[in-house]
Design a protein around this motif. Structure first.
Motif, mmCIF file in Angstrom:
data_model
loop_
_atom_site.group_PDB
_atom_site.id
_atom_site.type_symbol
_atom_site.label_atom_id
_atom_site.label_comp_id
_atom_site.label_asym_id
_atom_site.label_seq_id
_atom_site.Cartn_x
_atom_site.Cartn_y
_atom_site.Cartn_z
ATOM 1 N N GLU A 194 14.978 -2.157 5.644
ATOM 2 C CA GLU A 194 15.363 -0.798 6.052
ATOM 3 C C GLU A 194 15.888 0.038 4.875
ATOM 4 N N PRO A 195 16.644 -0.550 3.942
ATOM 5 C CA PRO A 195 17.081 0.265 2.797
ATOM 6 C C PRO A 195 15.931 0.844 1.966
ATOM 7 N N LEU A 196 14.712 0.317 2.134
ATOM 8 C CA LEU A 196 13.558 0.852 1.399
ATOM 9 C C LEU A 196 12.871 1.997 2.128
ATOM 10 N N ARG A 197 13.291 2.283 3.386
ATOM 11 C CA ARG A 197 12.484 3.184 4.214
ATOM 12 C C ARG A 197 12.379 4.584 3.610
ATOM 13 N N HIS A 198 13.488 5.092 3.108
ATOM 14 C CA HIS A 198 13.448 6.456 2.595
ATOM 15 C C HIS A 198 12.486 6.563 1.408
ATOM 16 N N GLU A 199 12.539 5.580 0.525
ATOM 17 C CA GLU A 199 11.693 5.629 -0.673
ATOM 18 C C GLU A 199 10.218 5.401 -0.325
ATOM 19 N N LEU A 200 9.945 4.440 0.558
ATOM 20 C CA LEU A 200 8.550 4.093 0.840
ATOM 21 C C LEU A 200 7.931 4.977 1.928
ATOM 22 N N GLY A 201 8.760 5.404 2.872
ATOM 23 C CA GLY A 201 8.298 6.397 3.840
ATOM 24 C C GLY A 201 7.250 5.938 4.837
ATOM 25 N N TRP A 202 7.267 4.658 5.193
ATOM 26 C CA TRP A 202 6.344 4.228 6.251
ATOM 27 C C TRP A 202 6.950 4.514 7.618
ATOM 28 N N GLY A 203 6.112 4.420 8.629
ATOM 29 C CA GLY A 203 6.589 4.524 10.005
ATOM 30 C C GLY A 203 5.954 5.688 10.744
ATOM 31 N N PHE A 204 6.031 5.613 12.059
ATOM 32 C CA PHE A 204 5.441 6.621 12.937
ATOM 33 C C PHE A 204 5.930 8.020 12.581
ATOM 34 N N TYR A 221 -3.898 -15.814 16.091
ATOM 35 C CA TYR A 221 -3.455 -15.490 14.730
ATOM 36 C C TYR A 221 -2.883 -14.079 14.775
ATOM 37 N N ILE A 222 -1.576 -13.985 14.557
ATOM 38 C CA ILE A 222 -0.886 -12.736 14.840
ATOM 39 C C ILE A 222 -0.223 -12.213 13.568
ATOM 40 N N ASP A 223 -0.625 -11.009 13.159
ATOM 41 C CA ASP A 223 -0.018 -10.370 11.989
ATOM 42 C C ASP A 223 1.165 -9.501 12.410
ATOM 43 N N ALA A 224 2.205 -9.525 11.597
ATOM 44 C CA ALA A 224 3.345 -8.635 11.810
ATOM 45 C C ALA A 224 4.054 -8.464 10.474
ATOM 46 N N THR A 225 4.913 -7.449 10.397
ATOM 47 C CA THR A 225 5.665 -7.228 9.159
ATOM 48 C C THR A 225 7.117 -6.890 9.489
ATOM 49 N N MET A 226 7.970 -7.203 8.554
ATOM 50 C CA MET A 226 9.400 -6.926 8.713
ATOM 51 C C MET A 226 9.604 -5.414 8.857
ATOM 52 N N ALA A 227 10.270 -5.008 9.917
ATOM 53 C CA ALA A 227 10.500 -3.586 10.203
ATOM 54 C C ALA A 227 9.195 -2.812 10.336
ATOM 55 N N GLY A 228 8.097 -3.521 10.533
ATOM 56 C CA GLY A 228 6.806 -2.849 10.635
ATOM 57 C C GLY A 228 6.296 -2.297 9.319
ATOM 58 N N LEU A 229 6.924 -2.656 8.201
ATOM 59 C CA LEU A 229 6.531 -2.087 6.907
ATOM 60 C C LEU A 229 5.041 -2.328 6.647
ATOM 61 N N GLY A 230 4.319 -1.247 6.435
ATOM 62 C CA GLY A 230 2.894 -1.337 6.157
ATOM 63 C C GLY A 230 2.348 0.052 5.937
ATOM 64 N N ARG A 231 1.074 0.120 5.653
ATOM 65 C CA ARG A 231 0.492 1.429 5.330
ATOM 66 C C ARG A 231 0.713 2.440 6.450
ATOM 67 N N GLY A 232 1.100 3.634 6.052
ATOM 68 C CA GLY A 232 1.189 4.733 6.996
ATOM 69 C C GLY A 232 2.231 4.488 8.065
ATOM 70 N N ALA A 233 1.776 4.471 9.310
ATOM 71 C CA ALA A 233 2.695 4.265 10.423
ATOM 72 C C ALA A 233 3.216 2.833 10.483
ATOM 73 N N LEU A 236 0.825 -1.212 0.000
ATOM 74 C CA LEU A 236 0.000 0.000 0.000
ATOM 75 C C LEU A 236 0.859 1.262 0.000
ATOM 76 N N MET A 237 2.160 1.114 0.240
ATOM 77 C CA MET A 237 3.068 2.271 0.235
ATOM 78 C C MET A 237 3.796 2.453 -1.098
ATOM 79 N N ASN A 238 3.727 1.482 -1.975
ATOM 80 C CA ASN A 238 4.455 1.616 -3.257
ATOM 81 C C ASN A 238 3.644 1.048 -4.413
ATOM 82 N N ASN A 239 2.312 1.095 -4.269
ATOM 83 C CA ASN A 239 1.446 0.533 -5.315
ATOM 84 C C ASN A 239 1.872 -0.877 -5.711
ATOM 85 N N HIS A 240 2.380 -1.613 -4.722
ATOM 86 C CA HIS A 240 2.672 -3.053 -4.904
ATOM 87 C C HIS A 240 3.807 -3.311 -5.874
#
Lengths: 322, 322
Positions: B276-286, B233-245, B28-32
């Motif tokens: 983590e190398p994608l963080r600047h481009e994708l811009g997710w996180g609090f 049933y527990i959802d999680a993502t690597m580095a918290g990568l996901g929509r918005g925060a 949802l942060m990079n149009n897939h």
């Protein structure tokens, strides 16, 4: 004081005291070299947002110091503080932190009427409690409010902790803080600690405080847990600025507290305009190395060293080192 | 199943199923538009760390799509998935998410024996529950495992929620997820929701899941709360990568779970080397804008628009807009 109910944290409790320690805890990330305009911006935001206390730095011994190695907020001499806050003719109270064993408190802390400081926060490890007791008495005798931060509580066994709390309960401190220096607490553990602290503190007519670190992204959650149980002295920092993974963010805390005394907007502006621009240089905040020291209940120094390497480290090897 | 005690989350519970939705929610942060090597790195880390499920993307309608507007992980055609995972001859199960109203599920989801997918996760808003029920039946009839994500639960009134849970309890779903789409839940509220979901789900022989967002830095804390109450049933993502925060970080979740099935090290390496190398481009996180949409229980779209401005916005004016 009445027992808090689960609804209380969605309402507000007039006994709560919010303490901003951005400059003090954040100073551990830049050897206390904050420009005056940063300290002034935090001060102005604290005043405008109705925060109760601002901790402006440490008061540390100046014997044998190398001039320039540390910024002035490690020593917080009166003239440095007044340069920023003048006579502080506001409702905001100011605090300094005095570390047991690192402060010539008898000489360096003047009588209250000579100081713009209102609160002396004594920080100690569990083996320093007797020294802390003397520091608390010294500060109170001089006319200050005092509290005590018993650091690194996640390394203290139950038996030792209870002995420390027995000594601190009748002390001059008006609040005893649960201090998660390593950011290692889960909310369930925070709950048990706060309940234990409350038992001793309330018997001595004292409040309980919480000072959290964000190594496990639980600083705010642990703070909420503590508040919901009745902790009333709450530490937070602008943008969570503080050692390592940082602290409970003030912007989240004020977003939670429903007391109309507090205004979120000035904090948002301080964070966006003054603190976030420092992030790249100071490098605080959650990351994998800080997460691992928190997870393994260790001082963040290994993570600080990992992050200070000129080349990117091998996180797998770092994990294996625990 | 026995009632969990407060000690359970420090032990382990074999009923827990960890689902990685890095590529799906992060999409949802990079149009897939994830490169195959990123998807493969997440897949390899999931396999190596013993994660139970990996959600590789959406299966969405391809009617009237503009070619190239969205990456292939919005559609997850079988040939795209197999390009990365082959026949997936591993213990890791694969899932896709099908949004109610956005998926031609009858045509686009083949029979299980033709697919490398194991689990079809149906996502719906509360008014789409009847459609979701049909999608769940379709998926189960075709031979898949199925679960249901009732999205944006913080916008649903109690009465409506109970009606939805009554309908979902006897459905084909094997788990019903508490989904905090807006990152607006406090742990106390998570507790009440999970308890309510458990009441309905257990009566229908189902599990409860949790999918958290980090707008208030509470994704992990809410996930812990849900686990401690019995959500499995527990959802999680690597580095918290996901929509918005973003979401609950997998590295924190696996750091918590004591089940020797799970290995933290491969997740750490995937986070450090690939995500983590994608963080600047994708811009997710609090950040402050995402915090404010969470605080005011709103869809993150206003924060997304704020962050997409070419010039830095005025956070005070943004705050005033709520």
């Amino acid at each position: 004081m009445s027992t808090p109910t689960s609804a209380d944290w969605l309402s507000h409790r007039s006994e709560i005291r919010v303490l901003d320690c951005t400059i003090r805890d954040g100073g551990l990330m830049n050897n206390h070299h904050f420009d005056d305009h940063v300290v002034k911006a935090v001060y102005d935001a604290c005043v405008a947002s109705g925060i109760d206390y601002m901790e402006i730095g440490y008061r540390a011994s100046r014997k044998n110091i190398k001039l320039g190695e540390h910024g002035c907020w490690k020593y917080c001499q009166e003239e440095d503080i007044r340069r920023v806050v003048g006579e502080n003719a506001t409702a905001l109270k100011l605090s300094i932190m005095a570390d047991a064993g690192k402060c010539d408190y008898r000489e360096d802390i003047p009588a209250k009427q000579e100081s713009v400081i209102d609160l002396v926060r004594v920080a100690c490890y569990v083996h320093q409690v007797p020294l802390a007791l003397d520091m608390l008495k010294d500060a109170r005798d001089k006319g200050y409010e005092t509290t005590v931060n018993l650091m690194a509580v996640t390394t203290v066994g139950d038996c030792e902790l209870e002995a420390a709390l027995e000594l601190l309960a009748p002390s001059e401190a008006q609040a005893i803080y649960v201090v998660d220096s390593f950011g290692a607490l889960y909310p369930l553990q925070t709950r048990r600690l706060v309940q234990k602290y409350l038992q001793y503190a309330k018997a001595g007519g004292k409040e309980v405080g919480i000072h959290a670190h964000n190594n496990l992204q639980l600083a705010y959650a642990n703070t909420i847990e503590a508040i919901s149980l009745g902790a009333n002295y709450i530490d937070a920092t602008m943008a969570g600025l503080g050692r390592g993974a940082g602290n409970c963010p003030m912007e989240l805390l004020l977003g939670l507290l429903r007391d109309p005394q507090y205004q979120l907007r000035p904090v948002l502006q301080c964070v966006a305009e003054t603190i976030e621009p420092l992030r790249h240089e100071l490098g605080w905040g959650f990351d994998l190395p800080y997460m691992l020291t928190g997870l393994f209940n260790q001082h963040p120094r290994a993570a600080i060293a990992y992050n200070a390497q000129p080349e990117t480290g091998d996180i797998g090897a770092f994990f294996d080192s625990f």
